[in-house]
Design an enzyme around this catalytic site. Structure first.
Site, PDB file in Angstrom:
ATOM      1  N   GLY A  72      -0.244   5.387  -4.419  1.00 18.35           N
ATOM      2  CA  GLY A  72      -0.902   6.641  -4.799  1.00 18.35           C
ATOM      3  C   GLY A  72      -0.317   7.818  -4.042  1.00 18.35           C
ATOM      4  O   GLY A  72      -0.022   8.869  -4.625  1.00 18.35           O
ATOM      5  N   ARG A  73      -0.111   7.663  -2.741  1.00 15.84           N
ATOM      6  CA  ARG A  73       0.436   8.759  -1.933  1.00 15.84           C
ATOM      7  C   ARG A  73       1.882   9.069  -2.315  1.00 15.84           C
ATOM      8  O   ARG A  73       2.314  10.212  -2.309  1.00 15.84           O
ATOM      9  CB  ARG A  73       0.325   8.429  -0.435  1.00 15.84           C
ATOM     10  N   GLU A 123     -12.310  -4.899  -3.820  1.00 14.78           N
ATOM     11  CA  GLU A 123     -12.905  -3.568  -3.616  1.00 14.78           C
ATOM     12  C   GLU A 123     -12.247  -2.509  -4.506  1.00 14.78           C
ATOM     13  O   GLU A 123     -12.765  -1.397  -4.646  1.00 14.78           O
ATOM     14  CB  GLU A 123     -12.761  -3.149  -2.146  1.00 14.78           C
ATOM     15  N   ASN A 124     -11.089  -2.835  -5.088  1.00 16.45           N
ATOM     16  CA  ASN A 124     -10.368  -1.824  -5.869  1.00 16.45           C
ATOM     17  C   ASN A 124     -11.069  -1.452  -7.184  1.00 16.45           C
ATOM     18  O   ASN A 124     -10.725  -0.453  -7.814  1.00 16.45           O
ATOM     19  CB  ASN A 124      -8.922  -2.252  -6.143  1.00 16.45           C
ATOM     20  N   TRP A 125     -12.099  -2.221  -7.585  1.00 20.91           N
ATOM     21  CA  TRP A 125     -12.876  -1.839  -8.777  1.00 20.91           C
ATOM     22  C   TRP A 125     -13.590  -0.516  -8.556  1.00 20.91           C
ATOM     23  O   TRP A 125     -14.036   0.120  -9.501  1.00 20.91           O
ATOM     24  CB  TRP A 125     -13.930  -2.912  -9.101  1.00 20.91           C
ATOM     25  N   ASP A 174       0.828  -1.216   0.000  1.00 19.10           N
ATOM     26  CA  ASP A 174       0.000   0.000   0.000  1.00 19.10           C
ATOM     27  C   ASP A 174       0.861   1.265   0.000  1.00 19.10           C
ATOM     28  O   ASP A 174       1.959   1.277   0.562  1.00 19.10           O
ATOM     29  CB  ASP A 174      -0.927  -0.018   1.234  1.00 19.10           C
TER      30      ASP A 174
HETATM   31  C1  IPE Z   1      -5.384  -2.894  -0.155  1.00 21.26           C
HETATM   32  O1  IPE Z   1      -5.037  -1.560  -0.332  1.00 21.26           O
HETATM   33  C2  IPE Z   1      -5.346  -3.617  -1.450  1.00 21.26           C
HETATM   34  C3  IPE Z   1      -4.046  -3.702  -2.120  1.00 21.26           C
HETATM   35  C4  IPE Z   1      -2.892  -3.316  -1.661  1.00 21.26           C
HETATM   36  C5  IPE Z   1      -4.082  -4.306  -3.420  1.00 21.26           C
HETATM   37  P1  IPE Z   1      -6.135  -0.408  -0.417  1.00 21.26           P
HETATM   38  O2  IPE Z   1      -5.412   0.876  -0.534  1.00 21.26           O
HETATM   39  O3  IPE Z   1      -7.113  -0.706  -1.491  1.00 21.26           O
HETATM   40  O4  IPE Z   1      -6.870  -0.543   0.993  1.00 21.26           O
HETATM   41  P2  IPE Z   1      -7.876   0.449   1.731  1.00 21.26           P
HETATM   42  O5  IPE Z   1      -9.019   0.663   0.803  1.00 21.26           O
HETATM   43  O6  IPE Z   1      -7.154   1.716   2.014  1.00 21.26           O
HETATM   44  O7  IPE Z   1      -8.249  -0.278   2.976  1.00 21.26           O
HETATM   45  C1  IPE Z   2      -1.775   0.141  -3.326  1.00 19.36           C
HETATM   46  O1  IPE Z   2      -1.487   1.498  -3.363  1.00 19.36           O
HETATM   47  C2  IPE Z   2      -1.934  -0.443  -4.701  1.00 19.36           C
HETATM   48  C3  IPE Z   2      -3.293  -0.892  -5.043  1.00 19.36           C
HETATM   49  C4  IPE Z   2      -4.319  -0.859  -4.258  1.00 19.36           C
HETATM   50  C5  IPE Z   2      -3.469  -1.402  -6.384  1.00 19.36           C
HETATM   51  P1  IPE Z   2      -2.649   2.571  -3.308  1.00 19.36           P
HETATM   52  O2  IPE Z   2      -3.027   2.917  -4.718  1.00 19.36           O
HETATM   53  O3  IPE Z   2      -3.752   2.104  -2.469  1.00 19.36           O
HETATM   54  O4  IPE Z   2      -1.914   3.797  -2.662  1.00 19.36           O
HETATM   55  P2  IPE Z   2      -2.539   4.850  -1.658  1.00 19.36           P
HETATM   56  O5  IPE Z   2      -3.077   4.099  -0.489  1.00 19.36           O
HETATM   57  O6  IPE Z   2      -3.611   5.582  -2.401  1.00 19.36           O
HETATM   58  O7  IPE Z   2      -1.385   5.723  -1.298  1.00 19.36           O
HETATM   59 MG    MG Z   3      -4.184   2.355  -0.490  1.00 20.23          MG
END
Ligand code: IPE
Ligand code: IPE
Ligand code: MG
Length: 249
Positions: free
Chosen positions: A22-23, A66-68, A19
């Site tokens: 994005g940040r 849930e990432n969808w 995780d």
């Molecule tokens: C969990 O990360 C899923 C993956 C790393 C693939 P998320 O960034 O989606 O989790 P939440 O939504 O913050 O709990």
């Molecule tokens: C985890 O990084 C990767 C996936 C969920 C695919 P994030 O994309 O959730 O990064 P943050 O949490 O927004 O920083």
């Molecule tokens: Mg995340």
């Protein structure tokens, strides 16, 4: 990875929520997808590090069920990234004798991605080294439910006696069938939650959280996590004295 950790202190199965991509990107005024690209580099380093440390199984959470819910553009960018990463990395994984399996509901992916996944699994099926599980369109609840569906249909067909169902049989119906339960769970990016990862399998995993964002997670970070793990006393319900063989724990 220089391995200074005693062999028995190395976790057999490491499960990682990667995780913070994005940040990482946002802090650099870059599009989120750039963070995911850097995330693939971090995954490569960690696969190499776990392999040379003697980890038996590594599970990486790449995309949750849930990432969808993310913006269309990010989801489609991630799908293209999975495809290109598999195209680029699979031969090297095969050379390193890494056995790859995808866990999750793959029917949610495009036909071409499903075919690629199948191809990589077939290619590395004979590999006897580290097992690499990629959790993609994975959810812990999905995993439990699909096992329950199998159990229910076996009972309905008279093939299974409900009273005889035990934990080992049920575990064997989960997508992680055949691999030991995770010893060490790592989550990068600072959040302290499981986010529907391996719900059943992590019942006794040691939890390790770090603020390091996934693109910055490197071999040294992995060594730090292993060093922390090596200091834990795993009691599995027993007393400290019991697990340390009567010595003061
Ligand atoms: C969990 O990360 C899923 C993956 C790393 C693939 P998320 O960034 O989606 O989790 P939440 O939504 O913050 O709990
Ligand atoms: C985890 O990084 C990767 C996936 C969920 C695919 P994030 O994309 O959730 O990064 P943050 O949490 O927004 O920083
Ligand atoms: Mg995340």
């Amino acid at each position: 990875m220089t391995n200074t950790t005693p062999k028995d202190a190395v976790p057999r199965h490491v499960a990682i929520v990667m995780d913070g991509n994005g940040r990482w990107a946002k802090a650099r005024y870059l599009p989120r997808l750039m963070g995911h690209h850097r995330g693939v580099e971090a995954a490569r380093k960690v696969i190499r590090g776990c392999n040379s440390a003697g980890v038996e199984c590594l599970t990486l959470f790449a995309f949750s069920s849930e990432n969808w819910r993310r913006p269309e553009e990010e989801v489609s960018g991630l799908m293209s990234l999975f495809m290109s990463a598999l195209e680029r990395e699979s031969a090297a994984l095969f050379r390193h004798n890494v056995n790859m399996r995808f866990i999750g509901d793959r029917s949610g992916f495009s036909v071409s991605l499903q075919e690629k996944i199948q191809q990589v699994e077939a290619m590395t099926a004979s590999c006897t080294g580290m097992r690499l599980l990629i959790a993609a369109n994975y959810g812990g609840r999905w995993d439990i439910l699909q096992a329950v569906r199998t159990v229910a249909s076996q009972i309905a067909a008279g093939e299974l006696d409900a009273v005889a169902l035990d934990e080992a049989t049920f575990s064997g119906l989960l997508s992680t069938n055949g691999v030991p339960e995770p010893d060490l769970f790592i989550r990068t990016g600072g959040e302290k939650r499981i986010s529907n990862f391996l719900m059943w399998q992590m019942a006794y995993a040691e939890l390790y959280f770090t603020d390091v964002l996934w693109p910055e997670f490197d071999e040294q970070c992995l060594r730090d996590a292993f060093a922390d793990f090596a200091c834990r006393q795993r009691r599995f319900g027993m007393t400290g004295e019991q697990v340390s063989g009567g010595k003061h724990a």
